[in-house]
Write an enzyme that holds these catalytic residues in place. Structure first.
Site, PDB file in Angstrom:
ATOM      1  N   ASP A 107     -37.216 -21.747 -28.739  1.00  0.00           N
ATOM      2  CA  ASP A 107     -37.885 -21.837 -30.041  1.00  0.00           C
ATOM      3  C   ASP A 107     -38.000 -20.495 -30.754  1.00  0.00           C
ATOM      4  OD1 ASP A 107     -38.292 -24.565 -29.755  1.00  0.00           O
ATOM      5  OD2 ASP A 107     -40.203 -24.295 -28.731  1.00  0.00           O
TER       6      ASP A 107
ATOM      7  N   ARG B 181     -53.323 -20.401 -37.456  1.00  0.00           N
ATOM      8  CA  ARG B 181     -53.214 -20.639 -36.014  1.00  0.00           C
ATOM      9  C   ARG B 181     -53.657 -19.420 -35.192  1.00  0.00           C
ATOM     10  NH1 ARG B 181     -47.911 -24.382 -34.665  1.00  0.00           N
ATOM     11  NH2 ARG B 181     -48.364 -26.039 -36.167  1.00  0.00           N
TER      12      ARG B 181
END
Length: 496
Positions: A223, A303
């Site tokens: 990722d 986040r």
């Protein structure tokens, strides 16, 4: 196929579904049974360090172990004060393993193992790592305490897959890890990553990568996380500087637990930290993470962290910048925010610290999100809910409020030692502190109550029978390491 006994057992449970309890408290093998006790112990360690610093400051001399020079090294930060005042720390590096706090405090890293010195910054062949490289060191089976011969820029070609019982210790050198995949902790335990830069990480893969001297596996495209924690436990990330990665700076998913992220500096990134794989992944119910003494700095968007399920303790961090929100969550995580400073941006639509992601208010009213002793600056506000709303924490009622200046003292060295710090343009003017359900303006907000402890435990998660049975099936598959494991979800397709 799964063993026939497992299938029969599941069928038997389905037949008994009318009498099976409608709620099931799933636990992970290394999940702490009393998270509030972990919070209380962290508070105790912090108070010991602060008291020691205050005592030495008051007498100006200290005791035999508390000279003026030792006072100058004490910050009140219990992790740093544990090892930094030893002038010979470089000859006793493994002392660091005894200094952990929070849920990841038991991470041993390479304690007891040999010192391995990385002398080569190259990464030529992920299938056959070259001796002297970081990749060669981290895949070994035995415990190793890994250090560096000098300053290094390690440009990875693919994921750096770290084996259990390893410490990556960058103290004494300026170490940067960047490039393809960056650092992966998958199905491992007892890893410490300390005092390194991790940045500009991007997706890479579709190649064979060695994860141990005896195992070579095919890895699909990663990722692009800075540090990826996947089904791992007893992990401690301390004094790292992270920025500019393609995906998350730190992601912890798929039943990872017993994690501490401390004294680190985060900057220049959108989705900073993800804790929890997906709303439906019930094993993350046992995720327990401590986020302490970090600095969330320039050019961050959201986040910090974004949580799913689990118990997340966010304590004594300095949130100096965000564009959307600081702390978000879904799927009923417990979030315990204590003694942090939250400085809201100028944007009038981004003042809220918290965000319940894709969830209606009627569904998150009972989520246990607590705020206590937090400094809220420039219009910042935290929306508590559930058990954390209107509850004072009796265990910590005797703890005195501390000066707001301590948040800067505790996070003074966040990130890699010696790194420049980004400036904070907003001071304490207009700040407020919160304690339990009350919110008070302290005439400039120059107090922050370092109040810790436990209110009533959060209610057990409510799970349907179908979810419970599926969870049991996943546990059986995980324990058997059956090939079916890699078909449950696309993210499980990595073969190592």
């Amino acid at each position: 196929m799964l063993p026939s006994t497992s299938i029969l057992f599941l069928c038997f449970l389905c037949c008994l579904s009318p009498i099976v309890p409608t709620s099931l408290n799933l636990t992970l093998p290394h999940q702490h049974p009393d998270p509030e006790a972990v919070v209380e112990k962290l508070q105790w360690k912090l108070n010991v360090s602060l008291s020691r610093r205050q005592m030495l400051g008051n007498d100006g001399k200290g005791t035999s172990s508390g000279s003026p020079s030792s006072f100058s090294c004490l910050t009140g930060n219990p992790i740093d004060d544990c090892w930094r005042c030893d002038p010979n720390w470089a000859s006793n590096r493994q002392r660091l393993a005894d200094c952990g706090i929070g849920f990841g405090h038991a991470a041993m890293g390479g304690k007891g193992g040999q010192i391995y010195i990385v002398t080569d910054s190259s990464d030529p062949d992920p299938a056959n790592p070259k001796p002297g490289t970081l990749r060669f060191a981290v895949i070994q089976e035995q415990p190793l305490w890994i250090i560096f011969s000098g300053d290094m820029m390690i440009k990875l070609r693919y994921e750096l897959i770290v084996n259990s019982y390893k410490t990556i210790d960058g103290r004494g050198a300026n170490v940067h890890v960047t490039g393809g995949g960056c650092i992966t902790l998958q199905y491992v335990s007892n890893v410490i990553i300390h005092n390194i830069h991790v940045h500009h990480c991007y997706p890479a893969g579709n190649t064979n990568i060695r994860s141990s001297p005896t195992h070579l596996g095919w890895r699909t495209k990663s990722d692009g996380d800075g540090i990826s924690i996947f089904g791992a436990r007893n992990i401690w990330i301390d004094h790292c500087s992270l920025s500019y990665c393609t995906d998350g700076l730190i992601d912890a998913i798929m039943g990872s637990t017993a994690i501490t992220i401390s004294n680190s500096h985060f900057s220049h990134h959108n989705e900073v930290m993800l804790l929890g794989h997906s709303d439906g992944y019930v094993l993350d119910e046992g995720m327990q993470v401590t986020i302490a003494f970090n600095r969330f700095g320039e050019k961050l968007v959201q986040r910090m962290p974004r949580c799913r399920r689990g118990y997340i303790h966010v304590v004594n961090n300095d949130f100096t910048y965000w564009e959307m929100y600081a702390i978000g969550g879904s799927a009923n995580p417990t979030i315990n925010s204590q003694g942090n400073r939250y400085i809201a941006p100028a944007d009038v639509y981004a003042k809220e610290v918290t965000k319940r992601v894709d969830t209606d208010e009627k569904d998150w009213t009972n989520w246990n999100w607590r705020t206590e002793g937090d400094i809220l600056v420039n219009g910042a506000f935290f929306v508590p809910s559930g058990e954390g709303l209107g509850v004072l924490y009796a265990k910590a009622s005797s703890v005195e409020p501390k000066s707001a200046g301590l948040i800067q003292q505790l996070t003074l060295n966040a990130g890699v030692f010696g790194d420049p710090r980004d400036s904070v343009s907003v001071g304490f003017s207009g700040g407020t502190t919160t304690s339990g359900s009350s919110t008070s303006n302290n005439g400039g907000g120059d107090y922050f109550g370092m109040i810790f402890g436990g209110s009533a435990a959060p209610p057990p998660p409510s799970l349907t029978i179908t979810t419970a049975l599926l969870s049991l099936l996943v546990i059986i598959i995980l324990n058997s390491r059956h090939p079916l494991l890699y078909y449950i979800h696309p993210l499980l397709k990595h073969s190592t």
